[in-house]
Design an enzyme around this catalytic site. Structure first.
Site, short mmCIF file in Angstrom:
data_model
loop_
_atom_site.label_atom_id
_atom_site.label_comp_id
_atom_site.label_asym_id
_atom_site.label_seq_id
_atom_site.Cartn_x
_atom_site.Cartn_y
_atom_site.Cartn_z
N TYR A 1 -18.81 3.49 -4.48
CA TYR A 1 -17.64 4.33 -4.70
C TYR A 1 -16.72 3.75 -5.78
CZ TYR A 1 -13.11 6.45 -4.41
OH TYR A 1 -11.94 7.06 -4.76
N HIS B 1 -4.54 9.65 -14.39
CA HIS B 1 -3.66 9.38 -13.25
C HIS B 1 -2.23 9.03 -13.68
CE1 HIS B 1 -7.30 9.64 -11.06
NE2 HIS B 1 -6.87 9.03 -9.96
N ASN C 1 -5.40 1.37 -7.70
CA ASN C 1 -5.30 1.22 -6.25
C ASN C 1 -4.40 0.03 -5.96
OD1 ASN C 1 -8.44 2.17 -4.62
ND2 ASN C 1 -6.77 3.40 -5.40
N TYR D 1 35.06 -0.61 18.95
CA TYR D 1 33.67 -1.04 18.86
C TYR D 1 33.30 -1.58 17.48
CZ TYR D 1 32.51 1.26 23.33
OH TYR D 1 32.42 1.63 24.63
N ARG E 1 34.56 -5.10 17.92
CA ARG E 1 34.09 -5.80 19.11
C ARG E 1 32.56 -5.90 19.15
NH1 ARG E 1 34.54 -3.24 24.83
NH2 ARG E 1 35.93 -1.84 23.71
N PHE F 1 -5.44 0.23 0.54
CA PHE F 1 -4.40 0.76 -0.35
C PHE F 1 -3.36 1.59 0.39
CE2 PHE F 1 -8.22 3.50 -0.49
CZ PHE F 1 -7.73 4.54 0.29
N GLU G 1 -8.40 12.83 0.70
CA GLU G 1 -7.27 11.95 1.00
C GLU G 1 -6.29 12.77 1.85
OE1 GLU G 1 -6.22 10.66 -2.92
OE2 GLU G 1 -8.21 9.81 -3.24
#
Length: 497
Positions: free
Chosen positions: A58, A88, A200, A282, A285, A331, A415
């Site tokens: 792959y 990409h 990746n 608060y 405190r 990844f 994916e």
């Protein structure tokens, strides 16, 4: 290697603090001999495996994502990797800050140094060259799903290695090819699997997380020191910070914060004087419980991020010594996406309780004038500073919706679950900036209130911080334009605390 001006890239555990120091101090990255050998051995193994293997590998001899079943001719394996980087590079939105880009370069080189990625030594060396010579790729803040790694931003980061895309060099945005020619660097010729190894990985998310963690630690320390001035200026009680009452609940962060406050307020005339009131609100405190929970969150997230930046996160992962190439999911950003969302929540609570203390300080109670000005009515004083703090906190609350609980399938369903961790990362730094601003406003209000307590003195630690702050921001006697003073307070918290 003991040179303090060098950050050695080698297979080891690194920390967020080390990485930030390397970037801030402009240290030089050096690739260790061990890393060089591991990288070369893995590359050699991969080349031999491709020649011998009959089965598709792959991303090495196949296409990517849902194209994983399409085998690629051996003569096209290099072009496959080039095409991957180019196609990409889909980053959009605002430019990523140069500090983050340098961090990405360091983290990508570190991730490849373990010898599980199949890259060339020359490719890692070029990443190091870019870092050392401040040749900084133009990267954009949007485009990553945080699974299959930070594909789009890492593609923009790595395009210039090929002589493509843009870089900022010597203060100017220029074509990468021009900068490479000026430096006498040849574009990297990608071999099989290299584009995938570069794209990746979680280095976009991790780089933001590194700075998010380190700034969070600084902001919590600042919040403790500022909160101590607020407590004294509000005529608060020290008993809620006592050792016994905090140890009995046994949360580490709470115990640490209470101890910090006892140390900061030691020898204060104000904290020691008799109180007319039995309890504080608060927001005063419960500082040990709230700030302490933030500290526990920071400690948890820091540990997770240190683990992340000390590991290879690309795919497939190669194990030459075991003769294994595994296509898996290292990844995937989920291990750091959820912690980054958690850290954003923690910091928002730090600003949330800070804004409540601002509200109390300007409220005209306990002997303090309304809106912390001597002549309210004619003067509005600190009225709108609280508005500003409230608006900023409200924005941070909106940013607390966890990006990591979302997923949109991609790559034709291959994916089908992603982390959205890149959105967790970018909004974390927005929350960091917002928290810094709110703490700056609280410091202004606390110092203003402390001035109204004179001639009584706070502790030596508080008075030292007060004096340092007064060099930047004066006492507000009558109404003035507040924006420049707020900006100074914001910068003081960032740079001086």
């Amino acid at each position: 290697m003991n040179d303090i001006n060098v950050f050695e890239i080698k297979p080891r555990s690194i920390t967020t603090r080390e990485v930030c120091e390397a970037v801030e101090q402009n240290k030089k990255l050096v690739l260790s001999d061990e890393a060089r050998k591991r990288i070369a051995d893995c590359r050699r193994y991969l080349d031999e495996k491709i020649k011998a293997c009959k089965e598709p590998l792959y991303g090495i001899t196949t296409g990517f994502g849902s194209l994983c079943n399409i085998s690629i001719n051996a003569d096209d394996l290099s072009q496959l990797q080039n095409n991957l980087v180019m196609s990409h590079a889909c980053g959009m939105g605002e430019r990523v800050d140069n500090k983050i880009v340098k961090t990405m370069l360091l983290l990508k080189a570190q991730s490849l140094s373990y010898g599980n990625s199949g890259v060339q030594v020359a490719t890692v060396e070029r990443l190091i060259d870019f870092f050392n010579h401040d040749v900084l790729p133009i990267v954009y803040s949007q485009g990553s799903l945080g699974a299959s790694g930070d594909l789009a931003p890492l593609a923009n980061l790595c395009l210039p290695l090929l002589g493509l895309g843009e870089v900022e060099y010597e203060g100017k945005v220029r074509p990468a090819a021009e900068a490479l020619a000026e430096k006498g660097w040849e574009p990297v010729h990608l071999m099989s699997k290299e584009g995938l190894a570069l794209l990746n990985g979680t280095q976009f998310m991790s780089a933001h997380a590194v700075w998010g963690v380190e700034r969070s630690k600084q902001l919590l320390d600042a919040a403790n020191r500022i909160g101590a001035i607020s407590l004294d200026a509000f005529d608060g009680r020290i008993e809620p910070f006592g050792e016994e009452v905090n140890v009995v609940r046994n949360h580490g962060g709470q115990i640490s914060v209470a101890a910090d406050f006892r140390s900061i307020l030691k020898d204060s005339e104000l904290i020691a004087r008799k109180k007319e009131h039995v309890q504080d609100p608060y927001s005063f405190r419960c500082i040990p419980q709230v700030h302490g929970a933030v500290l526990d969150a920071i400690r948890f997230v820091e540990n997770v991020i240190n683990e992340e930046i000390s590991s290879p996160t690309d795919n497939p992962t190669i194990f030459p010594e075991s003769d294994i190439i595994v296509s898996a999911g290292n990844f995937h950003g989920e291990p750091i996406a959820m912690p980054m969302d958690y850290l954003a929540l923690a910091l928002t609570e730090l600003s949330n309780i800070s804004e409540r203390r601002i509200y109390k300080l300007i409220g005209g109670t306990r002997g303090l004038p309304s809106f912390l000005v001597a002549k309210p009515g004619l003067n509005s004083g600190f009225m709108i500073t609280q508005y500003a703090a409230a608006a900023i906190v409200s924005q941070s609350k909106g940013l607390c919706w966890p990006a990591s609980c979302d997923s949109i399938p991609s790559s034709q369903g291959q994916e089908d679950h992603v982390s959205m961790g890149a959105n967790s990362a970018t909004k974390l730094l927005r929350v960091v900036a917002n928290t810094n601003r709110v703490l700056g406003i609280e410091l202004m209000a606390a110092c203003q209130a402390l001035d109204f307590r004179r001639p009584l003195k706070s502790s030596p630690a508080n008075e030292a911080l007060f004096a340092l702050f007064r060099e930047q921001v004066p006492f507000i006697d009558v109404d003035t334009v507040m924006t420049p003073l707020l900006a100074r307070a914001e910068k003081f918290v960032e740079k001086c605390l």
